[in-house]
Design an enzyme around this catalytic site. Structure first.
Site, PDB file in Angstrom:
ATOM      1  CD  GLU A 161      -3.152  -0.915   2.123  1.00 52.39           C
ATOM      2  OE1 GLU A 161      -2.989  -0.144   3.097  1.00 52.39           O
ATOM      3  OE2 GLU A 161      -4.186  -1.583   1.962  1.00 52.39           O
ATOM      4  CD  GLU A 271      -4.205  -5.381   3.071  1.00 52.60           C
ATOM      5  OE1 GLU A 271      -5.074  -4.565   3.476  1.00 52.60           O
ATOM      6  OE2 GLU A 271      -2.989  -5.253   3.301  1.00 52.60           O
TER       7      GLU A 271
END
Length: 336
Positions: A161, A271
């Protein structure tokens, strides 16, 4: 998952005991990979190098036994770059304690026939500084990939991320990772690349610019997988148990799906999660059915999050009593 610092320690959480291993079930093969993020080694990230079983842990192998027995076959292992190589990204001196724990855990997962995904959970940063030293990042990955170059069940996830990267070019960062892995002689493994703006699927083709920034990545082994993340709450941060609607899952990945198809790319949701409630269950089902109907480009999905230190976490996927393990995993099994 948009957590700035994970400060959990053994004294502040409830430890869950994993269920005994069970007979492995045959996978439905809708996806190449389906599994869980197994947290623990990235916890206590303000304590460097940190103390095992105080600041961080390696999740129990019995959890892998249980989930492999259910048919899951991929486990993402969040780690800290600074714990593995503490002095600098270009150093080849590893933290022996941390490296030993990682290798033991990786080898256990792959010995079960599952994939172990090594995930530097650093948000595009090293010691809190945005990474703009592409050569240094390449060197870090060469050092790490050498450890696992002979294990084709290992997957290298370049960095978790990236966000707010300033002048740093996330595309160049991902290419440096690819180049570093291949320079290590690791040629059989897949490489997961992530985009900026938390690698969100829903912003992949719009505000993040990931569609243009990452489309030109190259790999001599042609094993790049584009890893996106997608939560189903209002702001997509994965911090609420409330989902927007029963169809928000498919709605948020449609544009990314079209991008993958148009550009001949493969993707994975590294995710995803939703709360233990009726709307989220419908949204998760909708998401996985949509991805399954587009499995020419979607290679799989990984639930966030597993690991025993989460306690009563809204997305807990830890056997035997995590709310999502008991309530949501059963509805996902026929869809994977």
């Amino acid at each position: 998952m948009h957590f700035g610092n994970v400060l959990l320690t053994a004294s502040t959480v409830v430890l869950a005991v994993a269920a005994p291993s069970v007979e492995k079930k045959k996978r439905a093969n809708k996806f190449k990979w389906f599994g869980v993020n197994e947290s623990g080694a990235e916890f206590g990230n303000t304590a460097i190098p940190g103390q095992l079983n105080k600041d961080y842990i390696w999740p129990p192998s019995s959890t892998i036994d249980t989930l492999v027995g259910k048919g899951l076959n991929a486990f993402r292992i969040p780690i800290m770059m600074e714990r593995l190589i503490p002095t600098s990204m270009t150093s080849t001196s590893l933290n022996a304690t941390y490296q030993s724990g990682l290798t033991t855990y990786v080898n256990y997962i792959t010995s079960k026939g599952a994939y172990a995904i090594i995930d530097p959970h650093n948000f595009g940063r090293y010691y809190s500084n945005v990474i703009s030293d592409y050569a240094g990042f390449k060197a870090w990955w060469t050092t790490v990939a050498k450890l696992y170059k002979d294990n084709d069940k290992v997957i290298f996830d370049c960095n978790n991320e990236p966000h707010d990267m300033g002048s740093s070019d996330t595309g160049k960062l991902m290419q440096a990772c690819i180049d570093g892995v291949r320079a290590a002689g690791a040629t059989s493994q897949y490489i997961f690349v992530e985009g900026t703006s938390y690698s969100g699927a829903w912003t992949w083709t719009t505000s993040s610019g990931n569609d243009k920034m990452l489309v030109g990545l190259t790999d001599p082994q042609d094993k790049i997988i584009y890893e996106m993340h997608q939560y189903l709450d209002t702001d997509g941060s994965g911090t609420s148990a409330t989902c927007v609607s029963s169809t928000i899952g498919s709605e948020r990945v449609k544009a990314a799906t079209a991008w993958l198809k148009a550009n001949g790319k493969k993707g994975i949701l590294g995710e995803f999660a939703g709360g233990d409630n009726a709307v989220c269950k419908s949204a998760i089902t909708d998401l996985l059915k949509y991805m399954g109907s587009n499995n020419d480009v979607w290679m799989g999905a990984l639930w966030w999050g597993g690991g025993p230190w989460w306690g009563n976490y809204i997305y807990a996927m830890e056997p035997p009593s995590g709310s999502c393990y008991t309530s949501i995993l059963p509805l996902m099994l026929p869809l994977m």
